[in-house]
Design a protein around this motif. Structure first.
Motif, mmCIF file in Angstrom:
data_model
loop_
_atom_site.group_PDB
_atom_site.id
_atom_site.type_symbol
_atom_site.label_atom_id
_atom_site.label_comp_id
_atom_site.label_asym_id
_atom_site.label_seq_id
_atom_site.Cartn_x
_atom_site.Cartn_y
_atom_site.Cartn_z
ATOM 1 N N ASP A 51 3.690 -4.060 5.405
ATOM 2 C CA ASP A 51 4.520 -3.875 6.603
ATOM 3 C C ASP A 51 4.174 -2.542 7.283
ATOM 4 O OD1 ASP A 51 6.647 -3.284 8.429
ATOM 5 O OD2 ASP A 51 7.959 -4.645 7.317
ATOM 6 N N MET A 52 3.405 -2.610 8.345
ATOM 7 C CA MET A 52 2.939 -1.402 9.033
ATOM 8 C C MET A 52 4.085 -0.580 9.603
ATOM 9 S SD MET A 52 0.307 0.467 9.928
ATOM 10 C CE MET A 52 -1.133 -0.589 9.811
ATOM 11 N N GLU A 58 8.025 5.531 6.771
ATOM 12 C CA GLU A 58 8.131 6.166 5.457
ATOM 13 C C GLU A 58 7.107 7.292 5.309
ATOM 14 O OE1 GLU A 58 9.688 7.059 1.825
ATOM 15 O OE2 GLU A 58 10.511 5.680 3.313
ATOM 16 N N VAL A 59 5.905 7.068 5.788
ATOM 17 C CA VAL A 59 4.868 8.101 5.736
ATOM 18 C C VAL A 59 5.290 9.307 6.569
ATOM 19 C CG1 VAL A 59 2.527 8.629 6.561
ATOM 20 C CG2 VAL A 59 2.937 6.603 5.152
ATOM 21 N N GLU A 92 2.216 -0.673 16.111
ATOM 22 C CA GLU A 92 3.347 -0.493 15.199
ATOM 23 C C GLU A 92 3.397 0.952 14.697
ATOM 24 O OE1 GLU A 92 3.810 -3.920 12.297
ATOM 25 O OE2 GLU A 92 1.877 -4.374 13.262
ATOM 26 N N TYR A 93 2.239 1.484 14.350
ATOM 27 C CA TYR A 93 2.159 2.879 13.921
ATOM 28 C C TYR A 93 2.472 3.817 15.088
ATOM 29 C CZ TYR A 93 -0.099 7.379 13.136
ATOM 30 O OH TYR A 93 -0.375 8.719 13.076
ATOM 31 N N ARG A 118 -3.928 2.037 -2.959
ATOM 32 C CA ARG A 118 -2.913 1.179 -3.560
ATOM 33 C C ARG A 118 -2.864 -0.157 -2.828
ATOM 34 N NH1 ARG A 118 1.223 3.980 -6.522
ATOM 35 N NH2 ARG A 118 0.052 5.464 -7.758
ATOM 36 N N PRO A 119 -2.939 -1.270 -3.563
ATOM 37 C CA PRO A 119 -2.799 -2.578 -2.915
ATOM 38 C C PRO A 119 -1.455 -2.654 -2.183
ATOM 39 C CG PRO A 119 -3.582 -2.831 -5.165
ATOM 40 C CD PRO A 119 -3.194 -1.385 -5.002
ATOM 41 N N GLY A 120 -1.481 -3.197 -0.981
ATOM 42 C CA GLY A 120 -0.268 -3.314 -0.173
ATOM 43 C C GLY A 120 -0.064 -2.161 0.776
ATOM 44 N N ALA A 121 -0.733 -1.022 0.538
ATOM 45 C CA ALA A 121 -0.644 0.111 1.466
ATOM 46 C C ALA A 121 -1.529 -0.187 2.661
ATOM 47 C CB ALA A 121 -1.084 1.406 0.785
#
Length: 136
Positions: A51-52, A58-59, A92-93, A118-121
């Motif tokens: 989820d971008m 979060e980042v 999105e970012y 990390r997978p999913g990142a």
């Protein structure tokens, strides 16, 4: 010139053997180099895999916490480097970035990468912030 590398106590823990923040003292001011951040929870798991929009926010919160631990804010960011796994999701970012960096935008580099550690990142962001010399 004084250089300090550290992992602030009240900020996200590093995901590996590296320092989260490098601080270079220059003429009373400082440059802060913040390691690339991905969206990880307290257990070190990827937040909202794939989820971008969620990961971008979060980042940015992680970067803000690391900067605040050094007496800076996102308003002090002068350079930002972003790594996306899918450039078509840049809007999105960009929306999250505008939310957290509403003023004059810093210098910027954004590149697409085949994968992150990390997978999913789907996003990783690193910043450089400048703190002016303090009066007094």
């Amino acid at each position: 010139m004084n250089v300090t590398l550290r992992n602030p106590e009240n900020a996200p823990r590093p995901a590996g053997p590296y320092s989260q923040v490098g601080r270079v003292e220059l003429g009373g001011g400082a440059l802060l180099f913040v390691s690339g951040q991905v969206a990880l929870d307290e257990a070190g798991e990827v937040v909202a895999p794939g989820d971008m929009a969620v990961q971008s926010r979060e980042v940015m919160r992680s970067l803000d916490a690391l900067l605040r631990a050094e007496g800076a804010t996102l308003a002090d960011v002068v350079s930002i480097r972003t790594f996306l796994t899918d450039m078509s999701r840049l809007p999105e970012y960009a929306a999250a970035r505008r939310e957290f960096l509403p003023g004059t935008p810093p210098t910027s580099t954004t590149v697409e990468v085949s994968a992150l550690f990390r997978p999913g990142a789907v996003i990783e962001v690193e910043v450089v912030a400048a703190l002016p010399a303090r009066a007094g």
